[in-house]
Every structure is written in C-alpha cells, then in structure tokens.
Design an enzyme around this catalytic site. Sequence first.
Site, short mmCIF file in Angstrom:
data_model
loop_
_atom_site.label_atom_id
_atom_site.label_comp_id
_atom_site.label_asym_id
_atom_site.label_seq_id
_atom_site.Cartn_x
_atom_site.Cartn_y
_atom_site.Cartn_z
N TYR A 1 61.46 52.18 62.16
CA TYR A 1 60.38 51.20 62.17
C TYR A 1 59.03 51.85 62.50
O TYR A 1 58.01 51.59 61.85
CB TYR A 1 60.75 50.13 63.20
CG TYR A 1 59.82 48.96 63.34
CD1 TYR A 1 59.69 48.03 62.32
CD2 TYR A 1 59.09 48.76 64.51
CE1 TYR A 1 58.85 46.94 62.46
CE2 TYR A 1 58.26 47.68 64.67
CZ TYR A 1 58.14 46.77 63.65
OH TYR A 1 57.31 45.68 63.79
N LYS B 1 55.86 52.00 60.03
CA LYS B 1 54.63 51.32 60.42
C LYS B 1 53.44 52.28 60.44
O LYS B 1 52.31 51.87 60.17
CB LYS B 1 54.81 50.65 61.80
CG LYS B 1 55.69 49.39 61.74
CD LYS B 1 55.18 48.40 60.71
CE LYS B 1 55.62 46.98 60.92
NZ LYS B 1 55.24 46.10 59.79
P1 NAI Z 1 59.69 37.38 61.20
O1 NAI Z 1 61.07 37.91 61.09
O2 NAI Z 1 59.53 36.00 61.74
O3 NAI Z 1 58.97 37.42 59.79
C1 NAI Z 1 59.24 38.39 58.83
C2 NAI Z 1 59.53 37.68 57.52
O4 NAI Z 1 59.69 38.66 56.50
C3 NAI Z 1 60.83 36.89 57.57
O5 NAI Z 1 60.57 35.53 57.25
C4 NAI Z 1 61.73 37.55 56.53
O6 NAI Z 1 62.56 36.66 55.83
C5 NAI Z 1 60.70 38.21 55.62
N1 NAI Z 1 61.27 39.33 54.89
C6 NAI Z 1 62.12 40.28 55.36
N2 NAI Z 1 62.44 41.12 54.40
C7 NAI Z 1 61.79 40.74 53.28
C8 NAI Z 1 61.72 41.25 51.96
N3 NAI Z 1 62.42 42.31 51.61
N4 NAI Z 1 60.92 40.62 51.06
C9 NAI Z 1 60.21 39.52 51.41
N5 NAI Z 1 60.28 38.99 52.67
C10 NAI Z 1 61.04 39.59 53.59
O7 NAI Z 1 58.84 38.43 62.08
P2 NAI Z 1 57.30 38.47 62.52
O8 NAI Z 1 57.30 38.84 63.93
O9 NAI Z 1 56.57 37.29 62.07
O10 NAI Z 1 56.83 39.79 61.75
C11 NAI Z 1 55.81 39.83 60.76
C12 NAI Z 1 55.31 41.24 60.66
O11 NAI Z 1 54.67 41.63 61.86
C13 NAI Z 1 56.41 42.27 60.42
O12 NAI Z 1 55.94 43.26 59.51
C14 NAI Z 1 56.61 42.89 61.79
O13 NAI Z 1 57.11 44.19 61.72
C15 NAI Z 1 55.18 42.86 62.32
N6 NAI Z 1 55.09 42.93 63.77
C16 NAI Z 1 55.41 41.87 64.53
C17 NAI Z 1 55.28 41.95 65.90
C18 NAI Z 1 55.51 40.80 66.77
O14 NAI Z 1 55.17 40.90 67.96
N7 NAI Z 1 56.04 39.70 66.26
C19 NAI Z 1 54.89 43.19 66.56
C20 NAI Z 1 54.51 44.24 65.65
C21 NAI Z 1 54.63 44.09 64.30
#
Ligand code: NAI
Length: 435
Positions: free
Chosen positions: A180, A184
């Site tokens: 990851y 990133k």
């Molecule tokens: P989340 O799991 O709620 O949202 C991620 C979404 O991406 C999910 O709805 C999932 O179905 C979708 N997804 C996964 N693989 C996919 C694919 N191959 N094609 C299309 N959609 C796909 O997680 P969150 O926290 O909202 O994360 C959003 C972004 O923020 C991610 O890139 C995560 O790495 C990043 N992030 C989040 C942090 C946090 O504190 N929540 C911290 C640092 C980064």
Amino acid sequence: MALNMEFEHGEIQKENIRFDDRVAVITGAGGGLGRVYALELAKRGAKVVVNDYGGPRDGAGAGSSSAADRVVTEIREAGGEAVANCDNVATPEGGENIVRTALEAFGTVDILINNAGILRDKSFPKMEPENWKAVLDVHLNGAYHVTRPAFQVMKEKGYGRIIMTTSAAGLYGNFGQANYSAAKMGLVGLMNALKLEGEKYGIRVNTVAPLAASRLTEDVLPPDLFEKMQPEYVAPLVLYLAAERCQDSGEIFNAGMGCYNRVAILTGPTVRLGDGADPPAPEDIHDHWDRINELSGAVPYKDLNAALGAFLTPPTQENAAGPAVSETGLDIGAVFDRMADSFNPDAAQGVDAVFQFHISGEAGGEWYCEIRDRACTIETGVHETPACTLQMKDADFADMMTGRLAPMAAFTSGRLRIEGDVMKSRLIETLFTIG
Ligand code: NAI
C-alpha cells in the site's frame, strides 16, 4: 478579499464554489470518502459519474453494482445528476469504460478523483506476490488506467482537475503496509509527471492524503477518534482542489478532522566536497554527514531541471555567508552599489550592452546597468533598448547577488525570468564578482 464576496439578498456572502456544467468522475465512490465527494460535488452543481466495483475491502471476488447505484439514488433524490459505473479500475478496459460512461452520459470530463482503494496488509516476509500485485493494480495502475483516457479529454478541451489519493502510510511509512505504501507513493510520482505534462493545457493535478473513518480504517483507528473522523471533513479540501479557482498543481495535502496541511518533498542545501579533480572519499562523506543532512534552507523544486540545476551549482562556501538583508530590511539600491563596485573591466572587453532589472517586492523597482567602453553605469529607471530584462523578487535578487542563490538555480527554478537576449544575460556572471 473583495473579489470573493458578493451581495445577495442584502447580505455580503462568500462567493460559492460551484461546479455547474462540470463533469466529475470519482472512482470508488460507492462508499467512504468517494461517496461524500460525489454527494458534495453534486450538491454544488456537478454532474457525477459514481464509479465503484463493489466487493470486499481486500478487493477479492466479483464486484457488484449496488454500492454505486445506491449513491446515484442518493444524489438524484437530493436533486442532483449522476450516473453509476461499476467497472474495475484495475484493468485498462475498466478505465476506458469509466471515462466512456462520462462521455456518453454528460459529454466530457472536467474533474477526476482517483479514490478507489483496497487493503491487503501483511508484514513484508508474508507479503505474497498476489497481495503485492492486487494493491498496486487498484491504487497505482488503477489511477493510470482511468487518468490516461480522462487526461486525453482534458487536454483536448484545455481544462482539467485531477486529484490523486495518497496516504500517510506512503508519505511517512507504516508497518505491514509495504504494498500500500509503495502504491501510494507511486501516485505522488505520477502526479509529479502529470503536473508538468498538463500545465499548458490547464490541467492541474494535486494529491490528498485523507484521514477519515471508513471501512478501510475501522480496525486501525481508536473507536473514540473514529467517531470524529467523518469524510465530510476531508471533502472541502478535495472540492477546492477540484475547483476552477484552484490554480495550484503538484501539491500534496493532509486532510482530516478539520485539519489541513501541505506535505512537500524538500531538498536541502548542496554540500560540495573534494577539489573537483578527484571524487571525495567515503571518509569525507562521514566527516560532512551533518552538513549533508542539514535541512535548514531546504526548498521544494518545481521539476527535475530546477532541482538538478540547484544541486550542481551550489553557492560557494565563501559566498554563502554574504549579507543580503540589512537590519532594517532589504536595500536593493545597496545591492546594486555593491554590484557596481564588483565590476570587472577585463571581462567587459568588447561588450556593449544594457541589462534592465525589474525587481518586484516592497524593496523593488527598476534599475538598468549599461556596459560600454569597459565601464559600467548603474541607474534607476527603465532603459528604452535593453539587451535583456531580468525579473526577480527583491529577496531572491539580493540572495543571488550575494552568492546565496546560484544564478542557474534561480533561472531553472523560475525565480529569475529573463526576456530578450538570454545568452547575453549570462555575461553578468563574468562581468561582476557575484557574492
Ligand atoms: P472505502 O473502502 O470506503 O472506499 C474505497 C472504495 O473503492 C470502495 O467502495 C470499493 O468498493 C472501491 N473499490 C475498490 N476496488 C475498486 C476497483 N478495483 N475499482 C473500482 N472501485 C474499487 O475506503 P476509503 O477510506 O473511503 O478510501 C478511499 C481512498 O482513500 C482509498 O484510496 C484509500 O486508500 C485512501 N485513504 C483513506 C484513508 C482513510 O483514513 N480513510 C487514509 C489514507 C488513504
């Protein structure tokens, strides 16, 4: 300030950031942060493509359209416009289809938020190739797959806003997240290249490192914090980066819980070792380790040329200490006086030229320097026929003329702009003893 305000119903209100007639594609918008970006953009007038592949947190198994559909229903019920797409960002076809959905539904793409993500945390020895690959495929390759067709549309129309999503795990490191973290930080590299490639087409590319409660963070954050970390606190920064008025590009921001700051890759001052004829020894590196590690005076560079220019042309040790600022502030007139005193008549043999200096900032003004018959005259004012005009901020000019800022570094970093005969301007370095 006045520009950002308007009268409405007798009250002064902040001018709204709106996205009317803008089309936004958000990957992974079926939940978590992406869902909130989609809702907020739609509330402010954007037409939104809600992409989500569905599926579990580790990205295993088949996808499902229900997550994206639910968010589209929410947006429509609130009076907004949106379409769902459940393609997988991890494949080139998926990326193409997501952008095609935007073109077919709304005719264009103005905003792309690369947000889709999965996690497969393992300590490094246990990280099998499939875990490494799955995470890189969604985060890094996924951003490539969607951004490439979107970038093409933006380039043709001369406008675009692209937002990458990085993470503190990549920026600073986190145990058990090698895949990851690498993915990133790869996104930061992608942004760095695209900020340059998109610049002249009005495409701005920035990166957010969010901190928010979601299914990705529910088991790594303490429950009391989790409650306060709603994605709604990240969204304002992301919406600002998506707005027309944001002209920044190539920047990284932490955002969460109402706190925001900028993250930058800084480069410390160069230490030149050895006599120039032979390479220094490892012992020399050891002896100067503290200086090599020094970060005071570190700066962010715009691109590779700026960074390497400064790296290879550091100010000399003797020059570096020269006073640029008097106790009462900058005195640019005094800097020009010193420049006149350092004139080198031998280097002026056969030179007949006028250099105009346009110095901005509080201590700035117009000066010109005339070289004729091996003599130098420096006057205030604007000359009618200068060979070239050098434009700099007052502090940068003072730093350059006192040896703290190498002319080449000033030029390549954009702090020194030259109009007219650029080659002639290079004579200044030999005509005057700078430092
Ligand atoms: P989340 O799991 O709620 O949202 C991620 C979404 O991406 C999910 O709805 C999932 O179905 C979708 N997804 C996964 N693989 C996919 C694919 N191959 N094609 C299309 N959609 C796909 O997680 P969150 O926290 O909202 O994360 C959003 C972004 O923020 C991610 O890139 C995560 O790495 C990043 N992030 C989040 C942090 C946090 O504190 N929540 C911290 C640092 C980064």
